[in-house]
Write an enzyme that holds these catalytic residues in place. Structure first.
Site, PDB file in Angstrom:
ATOM      1  N   TYR A  47       1.032  -0.991  -0.094  1.00  0.00           N
ATOM      2  CA  TYR A  47       0.231  -0.254  -0.220  1.00  0.00           C
ATOM      3  C   TYR A  47       1.030   1.442  -0.135  1.00  0.00           C
ATOM      4  O   TYR A  47       1.974   1.249   0.681  1.00  0.00           O
ATOM      5  CB  TYR A  47      -0.827  -0.163   1.548  1.00  0.00           C
ATOM      6  CG  TYR A  47      -2.401  -0.681   1.058  1.00  0.00           C
ATOM      7  CD1 TYR A  47      -3.410  -0.648   0.689  1.00  0.00           C
ATOM      8  CD2 TYR A  47      -1.892  -2.132   1.853  1.00  0.00           C
ATOM      9  CE1 TYR A  47      -4.617  -1.863   1.041  1.00  0.00           C
ATOM     10  CE2 TYR A  47      -3.219  -2.729   2.033  1.00  0.00           C
ATOM     11  CZ  TYR A  47      -4.017  -2.725   1.363  1.00  0.00           C
ATOM     12  OH  TYR A  47      -5.795  -3.264   1.483  1.00  0.00           O
TER      13      TYR A  47
ATOM     14  N   TYR B 242      -0.014  -9.680   0.980  1.00  0.00           N
ATOM     15  CA  TYR B 242       0.933  -9.384   1.909  1.00  0.00           C
ATOM     16  C   TYR B 242       0.807  -9.711   3.421  1.00  0.00           C
ATOM     17  O   TYR B 242       0.150 -10.251   3.971  1.00  0.00           O
ATOM     18  CB  TYR B 242       0.907  -7.695   2.222  1.00  0.00           C
ATOM     19  CG  TYR B 242      -0.794  -7.114   2.224  1.00  0.00           C
ATOM     20  CD1 TYR B 242      -1.163  -6.933   3.815  1.00  0.00           C
ATOM     21  CD2 TYR B 242      -1.929  -6.891   1.828  1.00  0.00           C
ATOM     22  CE1 TYR B 242      -2.311  -6.920   4.241  1.00  0.00           C
ATOM     23  CE2 TYR B 242      -2.477  -6.566   1.841  1.00  0.00           C
ATOM     24  CZ  TYR B 242      -2.685  -6.021   3.367  1.00  0.00           C
ATOM     25  OH  TYR B 242      -4.372  -5.548   4.034  1.00  0.00           O
TER      26      TYR B 242
ATOM     27  N   ARG C 296      -2.046 -12.096   4.120  1.00  0.00           N
ATOM     28  CA  ARG C 296      -4.146 -11.859   4.030  1.00  0.00           C
ATOM     29  C   ARG C 296      -3.598 -12.743   2.505  1.00  0.00           C
ATOM     30  O   ARG C 296      -2.908 -11.993   1.970  1.00  0.00           O
ATOM     31  CB  ARG C 296      -3.477 -10.177   3.886  1.00  0.00           C
ATOM     32  CG  ARG C 296      -3.538  -9.415   5.732  1.00  0.00           C
ATOM     33  CD  ARG C 296      -4.962  -9.672   5.868  1.00  0.00           C
ATOM     34  NE  ARG C 296      -6.204 -10.255   5.904  1.00  0.00           N
ATOM     35  CZ  ARG C 296      -7.035  -9.809   5.282  1.00  0.00           C
ATOM     36  NH1 ARG C 296      -7.022  -8.444   5.085  1.00  0.00           N
ATOM     37  NH2 ARG C 296      -7.746 -10.604   4.776  1.00  0.00           N
TER      38      ARG C 296
ATOM     39  N   HIS D 215      -6.907  -9.118  -1.678  1.00  0.00           N
ATOM     40  CA  HIS D 215      -8.019  -8.539  -1.642  1.00  0.00           C
ATOM     41  C   HIS D 215      -8.415  -6.968  -1.515  1.00  0.00           C
ATOM     42  O   HIS D 215      -7.595  -6.507  -2.165  1.00  0.00           O
ATOM     43  CB  HIS D 215      -8.830  -8.959   0.217  1.00  0.00           C
ATOM     44  CG  HIS D 215      -7.734  -7.774   0.946  1.00  0.00           C
ATOM     45  ND1 HIS D 215      -6.603  -8.402   1.216  1.00  0.00           N
ATOM     46  CD2 HIS D 215      -7.850  -6.957   1.103  1.00  0.00           C
ATOM     47  CE1 HIS D 215      -5.774  -7.794   1.820  1.00  0.00           C
ATOM     48  NE2 HIS D 215      -6.502  -7.053   2.168  1.00  0.00           N
TER      49      HIS D 215
ATOM     50  N   HIS E  41     -10.699  -3.977  -0.639  1.00  0.00           N
ATOM     51  CA  HIS E  41     -11.595  -3.312   0.174  1.00  0.00           C
ATOM     52  C   HIS E  41     -12.157  -1.756  -0.555  1.00  0.00           C
ATOM     53  O   HIS E  41     -12.247  -1.740  -1.063  1.00  0.00           O
ATOM     54  CB  HIS E  41     -10.331  -2.242   1.220  1.00  0.00           C
ATOM     55  CG  HIS E  41     -10.103  -2.562   2.316  1.00  0.00           C
ATOM     56  ND1 HIS E  41      -9.564  -3.384   3.314  1.00  0.00           N
ATOM     57  CD2 HIS E  41      -8.332  -3.546   1.748  1.00  0.00           C
ATOM     58  CE1 HIS E  41      -8.541  -3.945   3.872  1.00  0.00           C
ATOM     59  NE2 HIS E  41      -7.574  -3.895   3.076  1.00  0.00           N
TER      60      HIS E  41
HETATM   61 FE   LIG Z   1      -6.002  -4.590   3.303  1.00  0.00          FE
END
Ligand SMILES: [Fe+2]
Length: 232
Positions: free
Chosen positions: A103, A142, A152, A155, A157
């Site tokens: 991110y 990640y 994770r 995905h 959000h």
């Molecule tokens: Fe996330």
């Protein structure tokens, strides 16, 4: 009209009455829940329209000086109410990691490259059929430090506003067949398997664009028996 739902219809969450859990019969409702009609103060709020969305806001691949790295995909679907009716003019916002699982955020220290051509944020407003469509990059898995070797699943959000703030839904969309599903506490915090599966998009060959991008379908239900699980 006031709606009356059976208790178990709100099945995205654990049942309120579990015979094996002795205290639940004392505190759980034994009669059908009554959903009260919202008053004007609850239904009044910001109204989003197509005017607030700039052309290209739903294309996360088009805001850099070049193409972002990774696999271009189409993510699309409909926003629906509890009766399967389309929710038009609903603001749909997404945010996600880049193809490397990174991110653009100060607290994200995952040692994976930042992509200067990909911010990972986009938005759209549903049309009269409740339909939305994004072009983006398939996000990477990640690590997140929750426990040893915690990763994770890939995905995206989602934040979805229905007609008002009271019907806002924040959830995560996953990709079919991810091998990390059994190991992810967030995905498995939704204990109902059917509800959990409603967070997984479907590969959609019909909407794949030949020579260009694969497509994934993700319909979102804001309320009721088939509600998409909401983050707590
Ligand atoms: Fe996330």
């Amino acid at each position: 009209m006031t709606r009356i739902y059976p208790v178990e219809s709100l099945s995205a969450f654990p049942p309120r009455l579990s015979p094996g859990y002795r205290s639940t019969p004392k505190r759980g409702p034994t009669k059908p829940l009554i959903i009260m009609r919202h008053t004007l103060s609850e239904l009044t709020g910001p109204v989003y329209g197509h005017d607030g969305i700039a052309p290209g806001d739903n294309d996360l691949t088009g805001h850099g000086k070049g193409d972002p790295i990774g696999e271009r995909i189409i993510v699309h679907g409909r926003v629906l109410d509890e009766d399967g009716r389309p929710v038009a003019n609903s603001l749909v916002e997404i945010w996600q990691a880049n193809a490397c699982g990174r991110y653009i955020h100060v607290v994200d220290q995952h040692p994976a490259p930042i992509d200067p051509n990909f911010t990972g944020a986009g938005r759209a407003v549903t049309d009269h059929n409740g339909y939305y469509r994004f072009v983006t990059i398939k996000p990477g898995a990640y690590p997140w430090g929750n426990h040893h070797n915690a990763w994770r699943p890939a995905h995206i959000h989602f934040s979805v506003f229905g007609h008002a703030f009271v019907s806002r839904l924040v959830t995560q969309m996953y990709f079919p067949g991810d091998p990390l599903f059994p190991f992810d506490p967030i995905f498995n915090s939704v204990t109902d398997e059917a509800a959990r599966n409603r967070m997984i998009s479907a590969f959609d060959l019909d909407h794949t664009v030949p020579e260009w991008a694969l497509a994934y379908r993700f319909d979102i239900v804001l309320r009721g028996r088939n509600q998409t699980p909401m983050e707590k």
